[in-house]
Design a protein around this motif. Structure first.
Motif, short mmCIF file in Angstrom:
data_model
loop_
_atom_site.label_atom_id
_atom_site.label_comp_id
_atom_site.label_asym_id
_atom_site.label_seq_id
_atom_site.Cartn_x
_atom_site.Cartn_y
_atom_site.Cartn_z
N THR A 1 14.28 53.60 16.72
CA THR A 1 13.32 54.68 16.97
C THR A 1 12.84 54.71 18.41
O THR A 1 12.13 55.63 18.80
N ARG A 2 13.22 53.70 19.18
CA ARG A 2 12.84 53.64 20.60
C ARG A 2 13.94 52.92 21.37
O ARG A 2 14.51 51.95 20.88
N ASP A 3 14.24 53.40 22.56
CA ASP A 3 15.23 52.75 23.42
C ASP A 3 14.52 52.00 24.54
O ASP A 3 13.57 52.52 25.13
N PRO A 4 14.99 50.79 24.86
CA PRO A 4 14.38 50.03 25.95
C PRO A 4 14.74 50.60 27.32
O PRO A 4 15.79 51.22 27.48
N LYS A 5 13.87 50.36 28.28
CA LYS A 5 14.19 50.67 29.67
C LYS A 5 15.33 49.74 30.10
O LYS A 5 15.51 48.66 29.52
N PRO A 6 16.09 50.14 31.11
CA PRO A 6 17.22 49.30 31.54
C PRO A 6 16.84 47.84 31.85
O PRO A 6 17.57 46.92 31.46
N GLU A 7 15.70 47.63 32.51
CA GLU A 7 15.32 46.25 32.84
C GLU A 7 14.96 45.45 31.58
O GLU A 7 15.23 44.26 31.50
N THR A 8 14.40 46.11 30.59
CA THR A 8 14.08 45.44 29.32
C THR A 8 15.36 45.13 28.56
O THR A 8 15.51 44.05 27.99
N LEU A 9 16.30 46.07 28.57
CA LEU A 9 17.59 45.85 27.92
C LEU A 9 18.29 44.65 28.55
O LEU A 9 18.84 43.80 27.84
N ALA A 10 18.24 44.53 29.87
CA ALA A 10 18.85 43.39 30.56
C ALA A 10 18.18 42.08 30.14
O ALA A 10 18.86 41.08 29.94
N CYS A 11 16.87 42.09 29.98
CA CYS A 11 16.14 40.89 29.54
C CYS A 11 16.52 40.51 28.11
O CYS A 11 16.67 39.34 27.79
N ILE A 12 16.67 41.51 27.24
CA ILE A 12 17.09 41.25 25.86
C ILE A 12 18.48 40.63 25.86
O ILE A 12 18.74 39.64 25.17
N ALA A 13 19.38 41.21 26.65
CA ALA A 13 20.75 40.69 26.72
C ALA A 13 20.75 39.24 27.22
O ALA A 13 21.44 38.39 26.64
N THR A 14 19.98 38.96 28.24
CA THR A 14 19.91 37.59 28.76
C THR A 14 19.36 36.64 27.70
O THR A 14 19.90 35.55 27.50
N ALA A 15 18.29 37.04 27.03
CA ALA A 15 17.68 36.19 26.00
C ALA A 15 18.64 35.92 24.84
O ALA A 15 18.57 34.87 24.21
N LEU A 16 19.54 36.86 24.58
CA LEU A 16 20.50 36.70 23.48
C LEU A 16 21.86 36.20 23.97
O LEU A 16 22.82 36.16 23.21
N HIS A 17 21.94 35.84 25.24
CA HIS A 17 23.18 35.30 25.84
C HIS A 17 24.35 36.27 25.66
O HIS A 17 25.44 35.88 25.24
N THR A 18 24.10 37.52 26.00
CA THR A 18 25.14 38.54 25.91
C THR A 18 24.96 39.50 27.07
O THR A 18 24.25 39.19 28.02
N THR A 19 25.62 40.65 27.01
CA THR A 19 25.50 41.65 28.06
C THR A 19 24.88 42.93 27.51
O THR A 19 24.93 43.19 26.31
N SER A 20 24.35 43.72 28.41
CA SER A 20 23.81 45.03 28.03
C SER A 20 24.92 45.90 27.45
O SER A 20 24.69 46.63 26.48
#
Length: 103
Positions: free
Chosen positions: A41-60
């Motif tokens: 229901t909501r999309d993250p901003k690019p910088e937040t998406l990058a942080c999520i990817a880093t926290a999950l050890h993956t890529t955007s």
């Protein structure tokens, strides 16, 4: 809104044994916001998406469904580059040994 993003976050949380709250804390957002990302229901901003990817050890790209191969060379290279500064010396040695077959 991206259901693919939410599905991939959920899959990685389960694989890594993390709770939504833990991921939200690592990323620096509230659990409610993370819940909206997961539900699509909501999309993250690019910088937040990058942080999520880093926290999950993956890529955007993987989270967005652009990239489907979890073990492609470019993906592994980006993961190493993104996470190297957060790795301990022991983790770096283990990675080098794994990559080059050292004992």
């Amino acid at each position: 809104m991206s259901k693919e993003l939410g599905n991939r976050i959920s899959i990685l949380l389960k694989k890594q044994g993390l709770q939504q709250k833990e991921l939200a804390e690592r990323v620096g957002i509230t659990e409610g916001v993370m819940s909206r990302y997961r539900s699509g229901t909501r999309d993250p901003k690019p910088e937040t998406l990058a942080c999520i990817a880093t926290a999950l050890h993956t890529t955007s790209d993987y989270l967005l469904g652009i990239e489907n191969d979890e073990f492609s060379y470019p993906r592994v290279r980006r993961l190493i580059a993104r996470n190297a500064s957060a790795m301990s010396d022991e983790e770096k040695k283990e990675l080098i040994n794994a990559l080059f077959g050292g004992e």
